[in-house]
Design an enzyme around this catalytic site. Structure first.
Site, short mmCIF file in Angstrom:
data_model
loop_
_atom_site.label_atom_id
_atom_site.label_comp_id
_atom_site.label_asym_id
_atom_site.label_seq_id
_atom_site.Cartn_x
_atom_site.Cartn_y
_atom_site.Cartn_z
N GLU A 249 -0.92 -6.53 3.97
CA GLU A 249 -0.48 -6.19 2.58
C GLU A 249 0.09 -4.69 2.40
O GLU A 249 -0.65 -3.85 3.09
CB GLU A 249 -1.73 -6.10 1.59
CG GLU A 249 -1.90 -7.61 1.15
CD GLU A 249 -0.91 -8.50 0.67
OE1 GLU A 249 0.13 -8.15 0.23
OE2 GLU A 249 -1.04 -9.93 0.78
N CYS A 283 -0.31 -0.21 -5.16
CA CYS A 283 0.69 -0.92 -4.72
C CYS A 283 1.25 -1.75 -5.70
O CYS A 283 2.66 -2.23 -5.46
CB CYS A 283 -0.08 -1.91 -3.47
SG CYS A 283 -1.29 -2.80 -4.18
P1 NAD Z 1 -1.38 4.11 5.43
O1 NAD Z 1 -0.70 3.06 6.01
O2 NAD Z 1 -1.28 5.45 5.86
O3 NAD Z 1 -2.90 3.89 6.08
C1 NAD Z 1 -3.59 2.80 5.85
C2 NAD Z 1 -4.75 2.68 6.82
O4 NAD Z 1 -4.14 2.49 7.99
C3 NAD Z 1 -5.58 3.85 6.80
O5 NAD Z 1 -6.89 3.36 7.26
C4 NAD Z 1 -5.13 4.51 8.31
O6 NAD Z 1 -6.05 5.11 8.91
C5 NAD Z 1 -4.85 3.15 8.95
N1 NAD Z 1 -3.82 3.53 10.25
C6 NAD Z 1 -3.09 4.42 10.25
N2 NAD Z 1 -2.33 4.63 11.44
C7 NAD Z 1 -2.89 3.39 12.28
C8 NAD Z 1 -2.58 2.94 13.29
N3 NAD Z 1 -1.55 3.24 14.17
N4 NAD Z 1 -3.52 1.77 13.69
C9 NAD Z 1 -4.12 1.37 12.94
N5 NAD Z 1 -4.64 1.76 11.57
C10 NAD Z 1 -3.83 2.82 11.28
O7 NAD Z 1 -1.35 3.74 4.01
P2 NAD Z 1 -2.17 4.78 2.69
O8 NAD Z 1 -1.44 5.91 2.75
O9 NAD Z 1 -3.45 4.90 3.25
O10 NAD Z 1 -1.80 3.83 1.79
C11 NAD Z 1 -1.02 4.01 0.85
C12 NAD Z 1 0.12 2.56 0.94
O11 NAD Z 1 -0.88 1.26 0.89
C13 NAD Z 1 1.20 2.42 0.28
O12 NAD Z 1 2.36 2.12 0.87
C14 NAD Z 1 0.53 1.27 -0.98
O13 NAD Z 1 1.76 0.49 -1.41
C15 NAD Z 1 0.20 0.39 -0.01
N6 NAD Z 1 -0.73 -0.42 -0.36
C16 NAD Z 1 -0.74 -1.96 -0.63
C17 NAD Z 1 -1.60 -2.74 -1.32
C18 NAD Z 1 -1.13 -4.08 -1.08
O14 NAD Z 1 -2.04 -4.96 -1.38
N7 NAD Z 1 0.29 -4.42 -1.06
C19 NAD Z 1 -2.41 -2.27 -1.69
C20 NAD Z 1 -2.97 -0.95 -1.76
C21 NAD Z 1 -2.14 0.09 -1.09
#
Ligand code: NAD
Length: 480
Positions: A249, A283
């Site tokens: 997501e 989100c």
């Molecule tokens: P992010 O992608 O920076 O991080 C999300 C998670 O992924 C964190 O735990 C991070 O440590 C991990 N991560 C980072 N690099 C990685 C890698 N190479 N391999 C595996 N894991 C890795 O996102 P964020 O800044 O924490 O959250 C904000 C984003 O999340 C926004 O774009 C928002 O729209 C989205 N979001 C989406 C939903 C949904 O259901 N669609 C819900 C909430 C947030």
């Protein structure tokens, strides 16, 4: 006073990390909540191995055992919702009522999936061949890697951990670096249940080390991720290349259409709630307001008056409507998008400035940007803060076109009193979730959640549909 330290939870033991990371309150940066252990790839692999060893025991557990574990977690979360909600608000910055509401939601998700553990359905059919029976049933996928973002520090972990365990999988869980506090409290509750050692593991740490270890390990059969599009795409590429199941997501640019026939007061409340509450860091937040020409000026004026009454401040103070932005980097991103919008010819008619309060934090006045065009970056990219833009539409047809004119497809909303337009919009909005006269953000816990287009990949989360991701289907043929 000594800052408390919190460890990782691996194979049923609390273990230190290779380093520790401070968890800082965005409402008051002098408040360090705790030092949270950080795992490296090696510790992540240890957790994965523990989860793999625990697979047979938890897969063999009865529905009653799974119910008891999940229901107990739900009950404890409910009983402690104020305490845990306070932690959540302190580390993430949403207001205390929002924080407590999120904990209650996480509790209900655990209780919902406790019930689902008792109801895992199957089919018993006659074969097309004589004297043969066919049984179709669901089995766990194996070990699942769960990776979560910072904006819902307990609800998103809950809506992944609860179904994973309900359907008999073992779990390695990596919360976002910015919000380990609520995740740690949830792990501590799980550590006191009757789960076999290793069935649930908490591995805090960097995405590039811990998350990547989940992506790379052949012992992780499935990965459920919520976060940004860029990270999600990297996970999809890495994990599907080795044949793992993946559910992502990701981002959104969620439109809210306001038609001429809308109830103005209700439309303004819907927009303010959906765009700015939880500091716009949802989100599903409505960040693109598409307003029909006949109501545009009245709507913008009423928004300006309503927004002037919003109280921005310390998340734990009574009477605050909007807490701080989560950190310095996100605040810089919000301000930069406002600059870009101005340079492209739009105006923030209210808000957008940083605010000083009696504590040092990342406070920003919610911004409404008008005079925008569909091609401007403010209308195409996710800001992920308390910033919404307004687009003027000639009529319903143009409004629908503008709503769908995005690479994303998470949530889409409309404010109208017309049954005809509401019905048409429900059918034709290109989004996984459609809201009529309700904010785009704010969903139930017992029904599917997810999007279309670039917002999502793989099966839906939550509700009964969660079984699609967390189980695999087996078909058995039995000669009689
Ligand atoms: P992010 O992608 O920076 O991080 C999300 C998670 O992924 C964190 O735990 C991070 O440590 C991990 N991560 C980072 N690099 C990685 C890698 N190479 N391999 C595996 N894991 C890795 O996102 P964020 O800044 O924490 O959250 C904000 C984003 O999340 C926004 O774009 C928002 O729209 C989205 N979001 C989406 C939903 C949904 O259901 N669609 C819900 C909430 C947030």
């Amino acid at each position: 006073m000594n800052t408390p330290e919190y460890h990782l939870y691996i194979a049923g033991e609390w273990v230190p990390g290779v380093s520790a990371r401070p968890n800082v309150n965005p409402s008051d940066t002098s408040d360090v909540i705790g030092l949270y252990a950080q795992a490296d790839a090696e510790l992540a692999r240890r957790a994965i191995a523990a989860a793999a060893r625990a697979r047979p025991a938890w897969a063999a557990s009865t529905p009653q055992q799974r119910f008891d574990v999940l229901d107990a977690v739900g009950n404890e979360l409910l009983a402690r919702k104020e305490e845990i909600g306070r932690m959540l608000s302190r580390e993430e910055g949403k207001t205390l009522p929002e924080g407590m509401g999120e904990v209650a939601r996480a509790a209900m998700i655990f209780k919902f999936f406790a019930g689902e553990a008792l109801r895992t359905p199957g089919d018993l059919l006659p074969s097309v061949r004589p004297n043969v029976g066919v049984e179709v049933f669901r089995q766990p996928v194996g070990t699942v890697g769960l990776i979560t973002p910072w904006n819902f520090p307990i609800a998103i972990p809950a809506w992944k951990i609860a179904p994973a365990l309900a359907y008999g999988n073992t779990v390695v869980f990596k919360p976002a670096e910015l919000v380990p506090g609520s995740a740690w409290l949830l792990a501590e509750i799980l550590s006191r249940t009757a789960l076999p050692k290793g069935a649930f593991n908490l591995v805090m740490g960097a995405g590039s080390a811990v998350g990547q270890a989940f992506v790379d390990s052949p012992e992780v059969q499935a990965i459920s991720f919520t976060g940004s599009v860029a990270t999600g795409r990297r996970i999809i590429a890495g994990a599907t290349a080795r044949g793992a199941k993946v559910q992502c997501e990701m981002g959104g640019k969620n439109p809210l259409v306001v038609l001429d026939d809308a109830n103005l007061e209700q439309a303004v409340e819907t927009a303010v709630q959906g765009s700015y509450f939880s500091t716009g860091q949802r989100c599903t937040a409505s960040s693109k307001l598409i307003v029909a020409a006949g109501i545009h000026d009245r709507f913008v004026q009423a928004m300006r008056e309503r927004m002037a009454r919003l109280n921005v401040g310390h998340a734990l103070r009574a009477g605050v409507d909007i807490g701080p932005v989560v950190d310095e980097r996100q605040l810089a991103q919000n301000l930069s998008y406002l600059d870009i919008a101005r340079r492209e010819g739009a105006q923030a008619i209210i808000g957008g400035e940083t605010l000083e309060r009696d504590t040092v934090g990342y406070f920003q006045a919610p911004a409404l940007v008008t005079g925008t065009e569909p091609g401007m970056r403010i209308n195409r990219e996710e800001v992920f803060g308390p910033v919404a833009s307004v687009l003027r539409a000639r009529d319903y047809d143009e409004a629908l076109h503008l709503a769908n004119d995005t690479e994303f497809g998470l949530a889409s909303g409309i404010c109208t009193t017309s049954l005809k337009y509401a019905t048409h919009f429900r059918q034709h909005a290109q989004a996984g979730m459609v809201m009529v006269n309700l904010p785009t953000a704010g969903v139930d816990y017992h029904v599917p959640f997810g999007g279309t287009k670039a917002s999502s990949y793989g099966p839906r989360e939550q509700g009964r549909h969660a079984a699609e991701f967390y189980t695999t289907v087996k078909t058995a043929y039995i000669a009689s």
